[in-house]
Enzyme design. Structure first.
Site, PDB file in Angstrom:
ATOM      1  N   SER A  78       0.852  -1.199   0.000  1.00 21.00           N
ATOM      2  CA  SER A  78       0.000   0.000   0.000  1.00 21.00           C
ATOM      3  C   SER A  78       0.879   1.237   0.000  1.00 21.00           C
ATOM      4  CB  SER A  78      -0.878   0.028   1.246  1.00 21.00           C
ATOM      5  OG  SER A  78      -1.462   1.301   1.388  1.00 21.00           O
ATOM      6  N   TYR A  86      -1.686  -0.762  10.107  1.00 25.67           N
ATOM      7  CA  TYR A  86      -1.805  -1.050   8.667  1.00 25.67           C
ATOM      8  C   TYR A  86      -0.496  -0.700   7.940  1.00 25.67           C
ATOM      9  CZ  TYR A  86      -3.776  -1.036   3.952  1.00 25.67           C
ATOM     10  OH  TYR A  86      -4.028  -1.290   2.629  1.00 25.67           O
TER      11      TYR A  86
HETATM   12  N1  NAP Z   1      -8.633  -0.441  -1.456  1.00 21.73           N
HETATM   13  C1  NAP Z   1      -7.540   0.307  -1.348  1.00 21.73           C
HETATM   14  O1  NAP Z   1      -7.598   1.556  -1.479  1.00 21.73           O
HETATM   15  C2  NAP Z   1      -6.209  -0.329  -1.110  1.00 21.73           C
HETATM   16  C3  NAP Z   1      -5.077   0.519  -1.176  1.00 21.73           C
HETATM   17  C4  NAP Z   1      -3.827  -0.035  -0.950  1.00 21.73           C
HETATM   18  C5  NAP Z   1      -3.690  -1.382  -0.687  1.00 21.73           C
HETATM   19  N2  NAP Z   1      -4.797  -2.175  -0.625  1.00 21.73           N
HETATM   20  C6  NAP Z   1      -4.597  -3.590  -0.328  1.00 21.73           C
HETATM   21  O2  NAP Z   1      -5.178  -4.378  -1.336  1.00 21.73           O
HETATM   22  C7  NAP Z   1      -5.598  -5.629  -0.792  1.00 21.73           C
HETATM   23  C8  NAP Z   1      -7.054  -5.871  -1.134  1.00 21.73           C
HETATM   24  O3  NAP Z   1      -7.811  -4.810  -0.546  1.00 21.73           O
HETATM   25  P1  NAP Z   1      -9.325  -4.507  -0.950  1.00 21.73           P
HETATM   26  O4  NAP Z   1      -9.452  -3.042  -0.957  1.00 21.73           O
HETATM   27  O5  NAP Z   1      -9.696  -5.306  -2.125  1.00 21.73           O
HETATM   28  O6  NAP Z   1     -10.049  -5.048   0.381  1.00 21.73           O
HETATM   29  P2  NAP Z   1     -11.530  -5.611   0.590  1.00 21.73           P
HETATM   30  O7  NAP Z   1     -12.429  -5.127  -0.454  1.00 21.73           O
HETATM   31  O8  NAP Z   1     -11.837  -5.312   2.021  1.00 21.73           O
HETATM   32  O9  NAP Z   1     -11.330  -7.195   0.401  1.00 21.73           O
HETATM   33  C9  NAP Z   1     -10.472  -7.873   1.277  1.00 21.73           C
HETATM   34  C10 NAP Z   1     -10.304  -9.296   0.822  1.00 21.73           C
HETATM   35  O10 NAP Z   1      -9.390  -9.937   1.726  1.00 21.73           O
HETATM   36  C11 NAP Z   1     -10.011 -11.111   2.234  1.00 21.73           C
HETATM   37  N3  NAP Z   1      -9.536 -11.378   3.601  1.00 21.73           N
HETATM   38  C12 NAP Z   1      -9.567 -10.556   4.672  1.00 21.73           C
HETATM   39  N4  NAP Z   1      -9.071 -11.169   5.751  1.00 21.73           N
HETATM   40  C13 NAP Z   1      -8.726 -12.426   5.348  1.00 21.73           C
HETATM   41  C14 NAP Z   1      -8.158 -13.540   5.993  1.00 21.73           C
HETATM   42  N5  NAP Z   1      -7.851 -13.507   7.300  1.00 21.73           N
HETATM   43  N6  NAP Z   1      -7.934 -14.660   5.273  1.00 21.73           N
HETATM   44  C15 NAP Z   1      -8.253 -14.709   3.961  1.00 21.73           C
HETATM   45  N7  NAP Z   1      -8.798 -13.682   3.284  1.00 21.73           N
HETATM   46  C16 NAP Z   1      -9.033 -12.555   3.973  1.00 21.73           C
HETATM   47  C17 NAP Z   1     -11.483 -10.837   2.189  1.00 21.73           C
HETATM   48  O11 NAP Z   1     -12.177 -12.073   2.186  1.00 21.73           O
HETATM   49  P3  NAP Z   1     -13.708 -12.209   2.743  1.00 21.73           P
HETATM   50  O12 NAP Z   1     -14.494 -11.143   2.088  1.00 21.73           O
HETATM   51  O13 NAP Z   1     -14.111 -13.561   2.320  1.00 21.73           O
HETATM   52  O14 NAP Z   1     -13.625 -12.069   4.208  1.00 21.73           O
HETATM   53  C18 NAP Z   1     -11.607 -10.075   0.871  1.00 21.73           C
HETATM   54  O15 NAP Z   1     -11.637 -10.970  -0.221  1.00 21.73           O
HETATM   55  C19 NAP Z   1      -5.345  -5.540   0.718  1.00 21.73           C
HETATM   56  O16 NAP Z   1      -4.122  -6.174   1.037  1.00 21.73           O
HETATM   57  C20 NAP Z   1      -5.243  -4.050   0.971  1.00 21.73           C
HETATM   58  O17 NAP Z   1      -4.478  -3.748   2.103  1.00 21.73           O
HETATM   59  C21 NAP Z   1      -6.063  -1.681  -0.827  1.00 21.73           C
END
Ligand code: NAP
Length: 254
Positions: free
Chosen positions: A143, A156
């Site tokens: 991130s 985070y």
């Molecule tokens: N969105 C942003 O702006 C952003 C920016 C920078 C980095 N990121 C990174 O990108 C990645 C994806 O983020 P996102 O925005 O797509 O998040 P999201 O929409 O909240 O989705 C999170 C995903 O992670 C899964 N997950 C959470 N805890 C888990 C666990 N203990 N074991 C297995 N799976 C788990 C969830 O599964 P379930 O739904 O089945 O629980 C879901 O599929 C993350 O690493 C996040 O830190 C996101």
């Protein structure tokens, strides 16, 4: 080594947000996608159905990446079924914002456990299979919070800083064995994780737009390919220029 079309990928957090876009993109290339989710079974099944409808092969597994036994069972299942794992995308992540002074140890532990320990456990579990192939790709989703954290992101940002360090250590350890380990650092992407923020931000115009999961999936697919053979231990920022814009603003004379 198999043709690119026969490769096997595990994508964690494949049920919601950025993960499904990565799964669809890899599936479109002919990669066999095994996605892992924690809770969202229906959403995971929809991603599998979409990939199959487009002519690909995909499977969903419930596995909490923060639990060692579940990680090992997941990787064993995939290796038993496919005989190999070529690509791992450590994408599963959570965020629990609180100022340092107000962060409870349990919150800190939860975030570190999923975002950092989860990637460590997953990587450790797949490396033997990648060493057998003398080919592998590990892509860690970090991130921009590492470089431009907001107040309240202590756990985070620390977890993602650790993930980038893990990326470089793994690259140094397994680089000579045909395995490439890199990270992608998204800026703000429209997903459930950021829903409250983008709903409130109102910023939607060209240069300031929020990113979409599809803005991340292309670079992940590239890093998973043969073309990325000479890229090792790097973190690629994908943030629509926000980081460079912040640096430019900081240098501007007052
Ligand atoms: N969105 C942003 O702006 C952003 C920016 C920078 C980095 N990121 C990174 O990108 C990645 C994806 O983020 P996102 O925005 O797509 O998040 P999201 O929409 O909240 O989705 C999170 C995903 O992670 C899964 N997950 C959470 N805890 C888990 C666990 N203990 N074991 C297995 N799976 C788990 C969830 O599964 P379930 O739904 O089945 O629980 C879901 O599929 C993350 O690493 C996040 O830190 C996101």
């Amino acid at each position: 080594m198999e043709a690119a079309a026969d490769r096997v990928a595990i994508v964690t957090g494949g049920s919601r947000g950025i993960g499904p876009a990565i799964c669809r993109r890899l599936g479109k290339n002919g990669t066999i996608v095994h996605l892992a989710y924690a809770n969202a079974q229906d959403a995971a099944a929809s991603v599998v159905a979409e990939i199959e409808a487009a002519g690909g092969r995909a499977f969903a597994h419930r596995a909490d990446v923060s639990v060692e036994a579940e990680v090992e069972a997941l990787v064993d299942d995939v290796v038993d079924k496919e005989g190999a794992v070529h690509i791992l995308v450590n994408n599963a992540g959570i965020i629990e914002d609180a100022l340092v002074a107000l962060t409870r140890l349990a919150q800190w532990d939860r975030v570190l456990r999923v975002n950092l320990t989860g990637a460590f456990l997953m990587s450790r579990a797949v490396i033997p299979a990648m060493l057998d192939e003398r080919w592998g790709r590990i892509i860690n989703i970090s991130s921009n919070s590492v470089r431009m954290p907001a107040a309240g992101q202590c756990a985070y940002a620390a977890s993602k800083g650790g993930l980038e360090a893990l990326t470089r250590v793994l690259a140094a350890e397994v680089g000579r064995k045909g395995i490439r380990v890199n990270a992608v650092a998204p800026g703000r992407i429209k997903t459930d994780m950021t829903a409250a923020l983008w709903a409130a931000s109102g910023v939607e115009d060209g240069e300031n737009r929020w990113g979409l999961p599809e803005d991340i999936s292309g670079i992940v697919a590239f890093l998973a390919s043969d073309e990325a053979d000479y890229i090792q231990g790097q973190t690629i920022t994908v943030d629509g220029g926000r980081l460079v814009g912040r640096q430019r603003a900081a240098r501007r004379p007052s």
